[in-house]
Design a protein around this motif. Structure first.
Motif, short mmCIF file in Angstrom:
data_model
loop_
_atom_site.label_atom_id
_atom_site.label_comp_id
_atom_site.label_asym_id
_atom_site.label_seq_id
_atom_site.Cartn_x
_atom_site.Cartn_y
_atom_site.Cartn_z
N GLY A 60 0.81 -1.21 0.00
CA GLY A 60 0.00 0.00 0.00
C GLY A 60 0.84 1.26 0.00
O GLY A 60 0.50 2.27 -0.63
N ILE A 61 1.97 1.23 0.71
CA ILE A 61 2.87 2.39 0.71
C ILE A 61 3.48 2.59 -0.67
O ILE A 61 3.60 3.72 -1.15
CB ILE A 61 3.97 2.19 1.78
CG1 ILE A 61 3.35 2.18 3.18
CG2 ILE A 61 5.03 3.29 1.68
CD1 ILE A 61 4.32 1.85 4.29
N VAL A 62 3.84 1.48 -1.33
CA VAL A 62 4.35 1.57 -2.71
C VAL A 62 3.30 2.20 -3.61
O VAL A 62 3.62 3.04 -4.47
CB VAL A 62 4.76 0.18 -3.23
CG1 VAL A 62 5.10 0.25 -4.72
CG2 VAL A 62 5.95 -0.36 -2.45
N LEU A 63 2.02 1.83 -3.42
CA LEU A 63 0.94 2.43 -4.21
C LEU A 63 0.92 3.94 -4.02
O LEU A 63 0.84 4.69 -5.00
CB LEU A 63 -0.40 1.83 -3.78
CG LEU A 63 -1.65 2.48 -4.37
CD1 LEU A 63 -1.73 2.24 -5.87
CD2 LEU A 63 -2.91 1.97 -3.67
N ASN A 64 0.98 4.40 -2.78
CA ASN A 64 0.99 5.84 -2.52
C ASN A 64 2.19 6.53 -3.17
O ASN A 64 2.09 7.65 -3.65
CB ASN A 64 1.00 6.09 -1.01
CG ASN A 64 -0.37 6.08 -0.39
OD1 ASN A 64 -1.11 7.05 -0.47
ND2 ASN A 64 -0.75 4.95 0.20
N LEU A 65 3.32 5.85 -3.15
CA LEU A 65 4.54 6.43 -3.70
C LEU A 65 4.59 6.35 -5.22
O LEU A 65 5.55 6.84 -5.83
CB LEU A 65 5.76 5.71 -3.12
CG LEU A 65 6.06 5.99 -1.63
CD1 LEU A 65 7.10 5.00 -1.10
CD2 LEU A 65 6.54 7.42 -1.45
N SER A 66 3.59 5.75 -5.84
CA SER A 66 3.57 5.66 -7.30
C SER A 66 2.79 6.80 -7.95
O SER A 66 2.95 7.05 -9.15
CB SER A 66 2.94 4.33 -7.73
OG SER A 66 1.54 4.31 -7.52
N PHE A 67 1.96 7.48 -7.17
CA PHE A 67 1.07 8.47 -7.78
C PHE A 67 1.82 9.66 -8.36
O PHE A 67 1.40 10.23 -9.36
CB PHE A 67 0.03 8.95 -6.77
CG PHE A 67 -0.99 7.91 -6.42
CD1 PHE A 67 -1.65 7.20 -7.39
CD2 PHE A 67 -1.29 7.62 -5.09
CE1 PHE A 67 -2.58 6.22 -7.06
CE2 PHE A 67 -2.21 6.66 -4.75
CZ PHE A 67 -2.86 5.95 -5.74
N TRP A 68 2.95 10.04 -7.74
CA TRP A 68 3.65 11.23 -8.23
C TRP A 68 4.20 11.03 -9.64
O TRP A 68 4.09 11.91 -10.49
CB TRP A 68 4.75 11.64 -7.26
CG TRP A 68 5.93 10.71 -7.20
CD1 TRP A 68 6.10 9.68 -6.35
CD2 TRP A 68 7.09 10.74 -8.04
NE1 TRP A 68 7.30 9.04 -6.58
CE2 TRP A 68 7.94 9.68 -7.61
CE3 TRP A 68 7.52 11.55 -9.08
CZ2 TRP A 68 9.16 9.42 -8.21
CZ3 TRP A 68 8.75 11.28 -9.68
CH2 TRP A 68 9.55 10.23 -9.25
N TYR A 69 4.78 9.85 -9.93
CA TYR A 69 5.34 9.69 -11.27
C TYR A 69 4.25 9.37 -12.30
O TYR A 69 4.39 9.67 -13.48
CB TYR A 69 6.48 8.68 -11.32
CG TYR A 69 6.20 7.28 -10.82
CD1 TYR A 69 5.43 6.38 -11.56
CD2 TYR A 69 6.76 6.82 -9.63
CE1 TYR A 69 5.22 5.08 -11.12
CE2 TYR A 69 6.56 5.53 -9.19
CZ TYR A 69 5.79 4.66 -9.93
OH TYR A 69 5.59 3.37 -9.50
N LYS A 70 3.13 8.77 -11.86
CA LYS A 70 2.01 8.59 -12.78
C LYS A 70 1.39 9.94 -13.12
O LYS A 70 1.03 10.20 -14.28
CB LYS A 70 0.96 7.68 -12.15
CG LYS A 70 1.38 6.23 -12.00
CD LYS A 70 0.27 5.40 -11.37
CE LYS A 70 0.67 3.95 -11.19
NZ LYS A 70 -0.40 3.16 -10.53
N GLN A 71 1.27 10.82 -12.12
CA GLN A 71 0.66 12.12 -12.33
C GLN A 71 1.53 13.00 -13.22
O GLN A 71 1.03 13.78 -14.02
CB GLN A 71 0.42 12.80 -10.98
CG GLN A 71 -0.73 13.78 -10.94
CD GLN A 71 -0.34 15.16 -11.42
OE1 GLN A 71 0.83 15.52 -11.42
NE2 GLN A 71 -1.32 15.94 -11.84
N MET A 72 2.85 12.84 -13.11
CA MET A 72 3.79 13.64 -13.90
C MET A 72 4.06 13.02 -15.27
O MET A 72 4.77 13.61 -16.09
CB MET A 72 5.12 13.79 -13.15
CG MET A 72 5.01 14.58 -11.85
SD MET A 72 6.56 14.53 -10.88
CE MET A 72 7.69 15.34 -12.00
N GLY A 73 3.50 11.82 -15.52
CA GLY A 73 3.72 11.16 -16.80
C GLY A 73 5.06 10.47 -16.90
O GLY A 73 5.45 10.02 -17.99
N ARG A 74 5.77 10.31 -15.79
CA ARG A 74 7.10 9.67 -15.80
C ARG A 74 6.96 8.21 -15.36
O ARG A 74 7.58 7.75 -14.41
CB ARG A 74 8.06 10.45 -14.91
CG ARG A 74 8.14 11.92 -15.27
CD ARG A 74 9.15 12.70 -14.45
NE ARG A 74 10.52 12.36 -14.81
CZ ARG A 74 11.59 13.04 -14.37
NH1 ARG A 74 11.42 14.09 -13.56
NH2 ARG A 74 12.80 12.66 -14.71
#
Length: 493
Positions: free
Chosen positions: A357-371
């Protein structure tokens, strides 16, 4: 955009997730009391293939759909994005069915089901139907049509339970009385569970069809190409990530002695089901957070909100972990006695779920930035850790080795994800406050273990007080108004 909106959506989607998962959870004791460990191991085995195949067939386009539909200003543009994504997934599903048909004998041989090919056939059908439905379900979430989403998901689970009870209890009862004897095959065992799920997946197509009335199946090649470029790294990372979550089942199957593997697989899968409370919280959070965080956001608003969401996610996750582990004696009653030999792996599995779940939270920034290329590094690293530590630990420790390997894998992904976040999108996570909750949770867990030798009444009273103390600490430090989580605002759905 606010944390209150995210909390509201989490509660809305949580209703369906909780009801569906809890109803499905009730099947676990039912099945473990009617199937041997080896037969239940077949179900665990097949359902370790399904998530990986679904990730491949959906092409990472669920996240891509949210990302690009969120950028469209009107419904026409959103429908164009939806149509493009759905055509691609449908095409991939057709190709999958053709490949399976032409190579069916080899597939059944490799998976070890040449003696029971119907098991593999039904699994392939479930995968195809669920992949076909993935983008329409994502569209319901994007449109905020929570009512329809809740209805279809819950109805599917209820139908599955009804069919399972009919196959495992109704058919034998009828056959004993001389009726429908040709329908009852005692040796079919786990096949009835797969058949129930296949029938329900087929019926779900008809349940979701009314939501697509009037829709034109007209993809836009330019839009699809753009989405695929965005989603390709997510697809590859999704395959690795899903493999991280399910490969432990295959490692048990192939690395343990053949005369022990199937029973061990059944025990491992049954104990893992007890952790469903933590998994369902992570799932309902993802259902709300994914479209929320992948919409247009100012960077400052995104980092602030994501940091706040991470803290509350960890608070709730630690609370659920304590609620399960402090009362393990009660939760172990949900599986048949023969399966309880594996209860010792439960804390390891729960900790692994928290890390995921922590990995999921830490994935949103690069998905949101398109990276999304960073997803490859994270999940690829996790897959390496998973394979290496399973190979080292499973032959020696059995199912304990598989559980420990998964925890090591998820922890490695947390460390790498956080390191990338600090370098490319520094987010003000409140590490001090998070640390307090982790330490407090560990202290409560330790005290709970010390009370294990006390009489049951005293043990449960003490553990209940310990759990309440953790909740009180969170409420005090965060100055939380719990009623906030249940307020329905018109802008949350």
């Amino acid at each position: 955009m606010s944390i209150r909106r995210l909390a509201g959506q989490t509660v809305v989607y949580g209703v369906s997730t909780i009801v569906a998962r809890m109803l499905n959870f009730l099947l676990t004791p039912y099945l473990t009391y009617r199937l041997s460990e080896g037969q239940y191991g077949v179900i665990v085995d097949m359902y370790s293939y399904i998530p990986v195949l679904l990730v491949i067939l959906t092409l990472g386009l669920e996240s891509g759909f949210f990302r690009f539909a969120g950028k469209e200003a009107d419904r026409v543009g959103k429908d164009r994005v939806f149509s493009s994504a759905w055509v691609a997934v449908t095409g991939a599903t057709v190709v999958f069915l053709l490949v399976f048909y032409f190579f069916r004998e080899g597939i059944t041989e490799v998976t070890g089901y040449s003696h029971a090919p119907s098991i593999v056939w039904m699994t392939a059908g479930i995968v195809a139907l669920d992949a076909f439905l993935a983008v329409p379900f994502a569209r319901l979430r994007e449109q905020g049509r929570a009512g329809r989403y809740v209805f279809v998901r819950c109805a599917s689970v209820v139908l599955t339970i009804i069919l399972c009870v009919f196959f495992y209890s109704g058919l034998p009862w009828l056959a004993e009385r001389g009726m429908v004897q040709s329908w009852h095959w005692p040796e079919f065992g786990p096949g009835y569970y797969l058949l129930a799920n296949l029938v329900v997946s087929f019926l779900t197509v008809f349940m979701i069809a009314p939501t697509l009335r009037g829709f034109r199946f007209s993809p836009d090649v330019r839009v699809l190409k753009t989405m695929l470029l965005y989603s390709l790294p997510l697809l590859v990372s999704g395959i690795a990530g899903t493999a991280n979550e399910n490969i432990d089942r295959q490692m048990i199957k192939y690395l343990m002695p053949e005369n022990e593997a199937w029973d061990a697989l059944g025990v491992y899968g049954a104990v893992a089901k007890i952790g469903v409370l933590l998994l369902l919280f992570t799932q309902m959070y993802r259902l709300a957070a994914e479209p929320y965080f992948l919409a247009d956001f100012k960077k400052e608003d995104f980092t602030r909100t994501n940091a706040e969401a991470m803290k509350y996610f960890i608070i709730v996750s630690v609370g659920i972990f304590l609620g399960i582990t402090l009362f393990t004696d009660l939760f172990r009653l949900f599986i048949a006695p023969d399966y309880r030999v594996g209860m010792g792996i439960l804390p390891l599995l729960l900790l692994g779920n928290i890390m995921a779940g922590i990995v999921l939270n830490l994935s949103f920034w690069y998905k949101q930035m398109g990276r999304t290329v960073f997803a490859l590094a994270v999940t690829g690293t996790g897959l390496v850790f998973t394979v290496v530590f399973n190979i080292i630990l499973v032959p020696v420790l059995g199912i304990y080795g598989a559980a420990l390997a998964r925890l090591i894998c998820e922890t490695a992904m947390v460390v790498l994800s956080y390191s990338l976040n600090r370098r490319y999108c520094p987010t003000p996570y409140d590490l001090r406050r998070i640390g307090i909750y982790v330490v407090a949770g560990a202290a409560v867990y330790g005290c709970g273990m010390l009370s294990a030798m006390l009489p049951h009444v005293w043990k449960y009273l003490i553990n209940l007080a310990l759990l309440g103390a953790f909740g009180a600490l969170a409420l005090r430090l965060e100055k939380l108004d719990v009623r906030m989580l249940f307020r329905r605002k018109t802008d949350t759905v």
